[in-house]
Design a protein around this motif. Structure first.
Motif, PDB file in Angstrom:
ATOM      1  N   HIS A 186      -0.309  20.792  85.546  1.00 57.61           N
ATOM      2  CA  HIS A 186      -1.672  20.383  85.202  1.00 57.61           C
ATOM      3  C   HIS A 186      -2.529  20.432  86.470  1.00 57.61           C
ATOM      4  N   LEU A 187      -3.725  20.947  86.323  1.00 58.95           N
ATOM      5  CA  LEU A 187      -4.642  21.041  87.457  1.00 58.95           C
ATOM      6  C   LEU A 187      -6.018  20.556  87.041  1.00 58.95           C
ATOM      7  N   GLN A 188      -6.562  19.631  87.828  1.00 59.39           N
ATOM      8  CA  GLN A 188      -7.933  19.164  87.621  1.00 59.39           C
ATOM      9  C   GLN A 188      -8.768  19.555  88.832  1.00 59.39           C
ATOM     10  N   VAL A 189      -9.972  20.007  88.566  1.00 59.89           N
ATOM     11  CA  VAL A 189     -10.883  20.427  89.629  1.00 59.89           C
ATOM     12  C   VAL A 189     -12.076  19.483  89.663  1.00 59.89           C
ATOM     13  N   ILE A 190     -12.411  19.020  90.846  1.00 58.19           N
ATOM     14  CA  ILE A 190     -13.587  18.157  91.024  1.00 58.19           C
ATOM     15  C   ILE A 190     -14.795  19.050  91.308  1.00 58.19           C
ATOM     16  N   PRO A 191     -15.773  19.061  90.403  1.00 53.17           N
ATOM     17  CA  PRO A 191     -16.941  19.942  90.575  1.00 53.17           C
ATOM     18  C   PRO A 191     -17.745  19.606  91.821  1.00 53.17           C
ATOM     19  N   GLU A 192     -18.425  20.621  92.333  1.00 47.35           N
ATOM     20  CA  GLU A 192     -19.303  20.418  93.488  1.00 47.35           C
ATOM     21  C   GLU A 192     -20.383  19.396  93.144  1.00 47.35           C
ATOM     22  N   GLY A 193     -20.744  18.567  94.127  1.00 47.93           N
ATOM     23  CA  GLY A 193     -21.777  17.561  93.923  1.00 47.93           C
ATOM     24  C   GLY A 193     -21.254  16.235  93.425  1.00 47.93           C
ATOM     25  N   THR A 194     -19.962  16.156  93.100  1.00 45.02           N
ATOM     26  CA  THR A 194     -19.376  14.899  92.627  1.00 45.02           C
ATOM     27  C   THR A 194     -19.175  13.950  93.805  1.00 45.02           C
ATOM     28  N   THR A 195     -19.623  12.720  93.660  1.00 41.16           N
ATOM     29  CA  THR A 195     -19.458  11.712  94.705  1.00 41.16           C
ATOM     30  C   THR A 195     -18.155  10.945  94.459  1.00 41.16           C
ATOM     31  N   LEU A 196     -17.304  10.947  95.473  1.00 43.03           N
ATOM     32  CA  LEU A 196     -16.010  10.278  95.351  1.00 43.03           C
ATOM     33  C   LEU A 196     -15.844   9.234  96.454  1.00 43.03           C
ATOM     34  N   ARG A 197     -15.560   8.017  96.034  1.00 42.73           N
ATOM     35  CA  ARG A 197     -15.390   6.940  97.003  1.00 42.73           C
ATOM     36  C   ARG A 197     -14.124   7.117  97.832  1.00 42.73           C
ATOM     37  N   TYR A 198     -13.081   7.646  97.187  1.00 37.69           N
ATOM     38  CA  TYR A 198     -11.798   7.750  97.870  1.00 37.69           C
ATOM     39  C   TYR A 198     -11.491   9.172  98.346  1.00 37.69           C
ATOM     40  N   GLY A 199     -12.406  10.092  98.169  1.00 37.22           N
ATOM     41  CA  GLY A 199     -12.120  11.481  98.478  1.00 37.22           C
ATOM     42  C   GLY A 199     -11.859  11.768  99.938  1.00 37.22           C
ATOM     43  N   SER A 200     -12.345  10.891 100.823  1.00 32.76           N
ATOM     44  CA  SER A 200     -12.210  11.134 102.254  1.00 32.76           C
ATOM     45  C   SER A 200     -10.837  10.757 102.795  1.00 32.76           C
ATOM     46  N   ARG A 201      -9.944  10.248 101.950  1.00 31.91           N
ATOM     47  CA  ARG A 201      -8.628   9.840 102.427  1.00 31.91           C
ATOM     48  C   ARG A 201      -7.786  11.021 102.892  1.00 31.91           C
ATOM     49  N   GLY A 202      -8.119  12.205 102.449  1.00 29.43           N
ATOM     50  CA  GLY A 202      -7.342  13.363 102.844  1.00 29.43           C
ATOM     51  C   GLY A 202      -6.186  13.621 101.887  1.00 29.43           C
ATOM     52  N   PRO A 203      -5.525  14.773 102.031  1.00 35.63           N
ATOM     53  CA  PRO A 203      -4.480  15.170 101.089  1.00 35.63           C
ATOM     54  C   PRO A 203      -3.241  14.294 101.168  1.00 35.63           C
ATOM     55  N   PHE A 204      -2.572  14.123 100.033  1.00 39.46           N
ATOM     56  CA  PHE A 204      -1.300  13.407  99.990  1.00 39.46           C
ATOM     57  C   PHE A 204      -0.564  13.790  98.717  1.00 39.46           C
ATOM     58  N   THR A 205       0.724  13.526  98.714  1.00 44.18           N
ATOM     59  CA  THR A 205       1.560  13.796  97.545  1.00 44.18           C
ATOM     60  C   THR A 205       2.305  12.521  97.174  1.00 44.18           C
ATOM     61  N   LEU A 206       2.286  12.169  95.894  1.00 45.16           N
ATOM     62  CA  LEU A 206       3.046  11.026  95.396  1.00 45.16           C
ATOM     63  C   LEU A 206       4.190  11.562  94.542  1.00 45.16           C
ATOM     64  N   MET A 207       5.407  11.299  94.984  1.00 47.58           N
ATOM     65  CA  MET A 207       6.594  11.777  94.276  1.00 47.58           C
ATOM     66  C   MET A 207       7.183  10.658  93.423  1.00 47.58           C
ATOM     67  N   SER A 208       7.533  10.980  92.197  1.00 51.98           N
ATOM     68  CA  SER A 208       8.151  10.022  91.279  1.00 51.98           C
ATOM     69  C   SER A 208       9.566  10.484  90.955  1.00 51.98           C
ATOM     70  N   PHE A 209      10.461   9.514  90.762  1.00 53.34           N
ATOM     71  CA  PHE A 209      11.863   9.825  90.517  1.00 53.34           C
ATOM     72  C   PHE A 209      12.358   9.133  89.255  1.00 53.34           C
ATOM     73  N   ASP A 210      13.365   9.731  88.671  1.00 50.02           N
ATOM     74  CA  ASP A 210      13.939   9.217  87.438  1.00 50.02           C
ATOM     75  C   ASP A 210      14.921   8.091  87.750  1.00 50.02           C
ATOM     76  N   GLN A 211      14.366   6.996  88.268  1.00 53.14           N
ATOM     77  CA  GLN A 211      15.183   5.831  88.585  1.00 53.14           C
ATOM     78  C   GLN A 211      14.403   4.572  88.213  1.00 53.14           C
ATOM     79  N   PRO A 212      15.018   3.661  87.474  1.00 49.85           N
ATOM     80  CA  PRO A 212      14.329   2.424  87.090  1.00 49.85           C
ATOM     81  C   PRO A 212      13.847   1.641  88.306  1.00 49.85           C
ATOM     82  N   ASP A 213      12.658   1.091  88.200  1.00 49.08           N
ATOM     83  CA  ASP A 213      12.081   0.230  89.242  1.00 49.08           C
ATOM     84  C   ASP A 213      11.760   0.947  90.550  1.00 49.08           C
TER      85      ASP A 213
END
Length: 266
Positions: A186-213
């Motif tokens: 899945h890919l979402q694109v943020i259109p030009e001119g959109t104001t984002l409060r958190y956009g300046s945080r820079g790139p990151f990746t959140l990995m999820s795993f098949d493990q409870p808790d």
């Protein structure tokens, strides 16, 4: 997380397991490759022996580096080999990349330009190794067994600011249009001119795993070493950032239309 659940400090865990505070700290911060002996010992201390089968599977994935071992000449941030094992074993990846196309979605021609903005500043052999590594990593999206779920967010700027000749731009946009046909991508694109409060945080990746808790792991790539976050509070913060970015972005369907629009304009 298991140590905290057992209400033990690193010092207490070290005393009970026979390993040093430093060894446990490095393991928790993902600064060293884990071995089965220390994992088994710590799980016993944490009264979590029943989780050993899951950890055995992850250890196998971490060590299954048959293809990226051959690319050892590629210069990468310290600890990136551990990231590769985790990425390979992740159930899902949430990826925010505002300035360029996310690495797992880069076509070979585009990736070559992205990896060598200055063709005179990078060794040819190193460039080829890094390019092969980037392309091979994408196989987690198309493998027949348990393909990884990818939810990426980028910007319209990244779509239009593609370095290289028109053929490279066309190839990359065509590549994206094919990738997003996959049910797990899945890919979402943020259109030009959109104001984002958190956009300046820079790139990151959140990995999820098949493990409870398991809340997951946030990975931020820096030179010369990467940064990891796995505390519940930190993960919750980055999930909030992702929610904000997703809300400000075009839907996956609208993003596909936007990509197609730019493809036709090249």
């Amino acid at each position: 997380q298991l140590r905290r659940k057992a209400e033990l400090t690193q010092t207490a865990a070290a005393e009970r397991s026979g390993y040093s505070d430093k060894a446990i700290s490095h393991l928790e911060k993902r600064q060293r490759m884990p071995n089965r002996r220390i994992v088994t010992s710590l799980l016993h201390v944490y009264d979590a022996d029943e989780q050993m089968p899951w950890f055995d599977e992850q250890l196998k994935r971490l060590r299954r580096k048959d293809w990226w071992d051959s690319l050892a000449g590629a210069k990468q941030p310290s600890g990136f080999d551990i990231y590769l094992g985790l990425e390979d074993g992740a159930m899902g990846l949430d990826w925010w990349e505002p300035l360029v196309i996310p690495g797992l979605m880069q076509a070979p021609k585009y990736a070559r330009y992205a990896l060598s903005p200055d063709p005179y500043a990078i060794d040819t052999d190193d460039l080829e190794s890094r390019l092969q590594l980037r392309i091979r990593r994408q196989e987690i999206l198309t493998r027949s067994k348990d393909p990884t779920n990818l939810w990426a967010i980028t910007t319209e700027f990244a779509l239009t600011n593609i370095d290289g000749p028109d053929a490279v731009k066309q190839d990359q946009l065509d590549y994206l249009l094919e990738l997003i046909k996959l049910p797990n991508v899945h890919l979402q694109v943020i259109p030009e001119g959109t104001t984002l409060r958190y956009g300046s945080r820079g790139p990151f990746t959140l990995m999820s795993f098949d493990q409870p808790d398991d809340p997951g792991v946030v990975y931020i790539e820096h030179e010369p070493r990467a940064v990891w976050y796995e505390d519940h509070t930190d993960i919750a913060t980055y999930r909030q950032v992702l929610n904000h970015l997703q809300a400000g972005a075009a839907s996956t369907k609208q993003s596909g239309v936007l990509i197609d629009k730019h493809r036709k304009e090249v």
